[in-house]
Scaffold this motif. Sequence first.
Motif, short mmCIF file in Angstrom:
data_model
loop_
_atom_site.label_atom_id
_atom_site.label_comp_id
_atom_site.label_asym_id
_atom_site.label_seq_id
_atom_site.Cartn_x
_atom_site.Cartn_y
_atom_site.Cartn_z
N UNK A 174 0.85 -1.19 0.00
CA UNK A 174 0.00 0.00 0.00
C UNK A 174 0.89 1.25 0.00
N UNK A 175 0.29 2.41 -0.15
CA UNK A 175 1.04 3.66 -0.28
C UNK A 175 2.19 3.75 0.72
N UNK A 176 3.38 3.93 0.21
CA UNK A 176 4.59 3.97 1.03
C UNK A 176 5.35 5.26 0.71
N UNK A 177 6.05 5.77 1.72
CA UNK A 177 6.78 7.03 1.52
C UNK A 177 8.06 7.01 2.34
N UNK A 178 8.94 7.96 2.01
CA UNK A 178 10.18 8.09 2.75
C UNK A 178 11.26 8.67 1.87
N UNK A 179 12.48 8.83 2.40
CA UNK A 179 13.60 9.33 1.61
C UNK A 179 13.85 8.48 0.37
N UNK A 180 14.33 9.14 -0.67
CA UNK A 180 14.65 8.58 -1.99
C UNK A 180 13.44 8.50 -2.92
N UNK A 181 12.27 8.90 -2.48
CA UNK A 181 11.19 9.06 -3.45
C UNK A 181 11.58 10.16 -4.43
#
Length: 327
Positions: A174-181
Amino acid sequence: MKRVLITGAAGFLGSHLCDRFIKEGYHVIGMDNLITGHLSNIEHLMPLEQFEFHHHDVSKFVHVAGKLDYILHFASPASPIDYLKIPIQTLKVGSLGTHNLLGLALNKGARMLIASTSEVYGDPMVHPQTEEYYGNVNPVGPRGVYDEAKRFQEAMTMAYHTYHNLETRIVRIFNTYGPRMRLNDGRVLPAFIGQALRGEDLTVFGDGSQTRSFCYVDDLVEGIYRLLLSDYAQPVNIGNPDEITISQFAEEIIKLTGTQQKVIYKPLPKDDPMQRQPNIDKAKEILGWEPKVSRAEGLKITYGYFKSLPEEKLFDKDHKNFEHYIK
């Protein structure tokens, strides 16, 4: 030393997985054709003896010398901007790429985990989404190239599991986020933060009542790692069930960034799902997993990452052309 092949290694999720398996003491073989990934995500791993990188498209025959214990297939465009620009490649990596890697896993006696997605549920009529729900997907709509590639990928993987007795695992992300997007990849979180940093109004598509559930990348990686090492072959949802409307999320971003922009509303893209919330009962029961990082904590880290990017990345000349693809 166990050896793992990670495809899509230079992408957002793939690079974090490379980090995790290096930390766990594996020899990591990263593979990526760099069509959407970037070497900057893994350049810190290049000097390591336990890491090697292969510049290769898995839609073509895949050869890896020596033994392999695990294969993690994360090679695929994953944002609307990417799969609408390169629809054929998206379908090929989900079909031909998966077939090639399943054949490699069979030849090496390796266990293979594939990255599926909550998009297999389409615009769901069941809420929250359980693994037993078959989905509501438009195969000929603009999002069909991604949704159906992933659904075929699951079917092919399960066929190898049942027909060849291959050890396989399926994670529905499911929707994931964090550094390197990538800041301008069309996904709602980097889109909002990018607009805030550029001093632009935040664009919400539809009336903002559609929902998403955001999982921080470290939590996702932990769930994937546990699933790979488990004995469970059926699909498992990995995501954060903390659901929020897009309008509420826009206000959170404005508060986080301390900007004064207003929210503007535009028409909803075709087949955009109205609800996204994972049921993670299986992950809790089978893997002993649930997310630990709160949205407030994860957003603070992610905002710090985006804020540190060079100014030219904030003002990508193409970002305005992609606004209507934001999901």
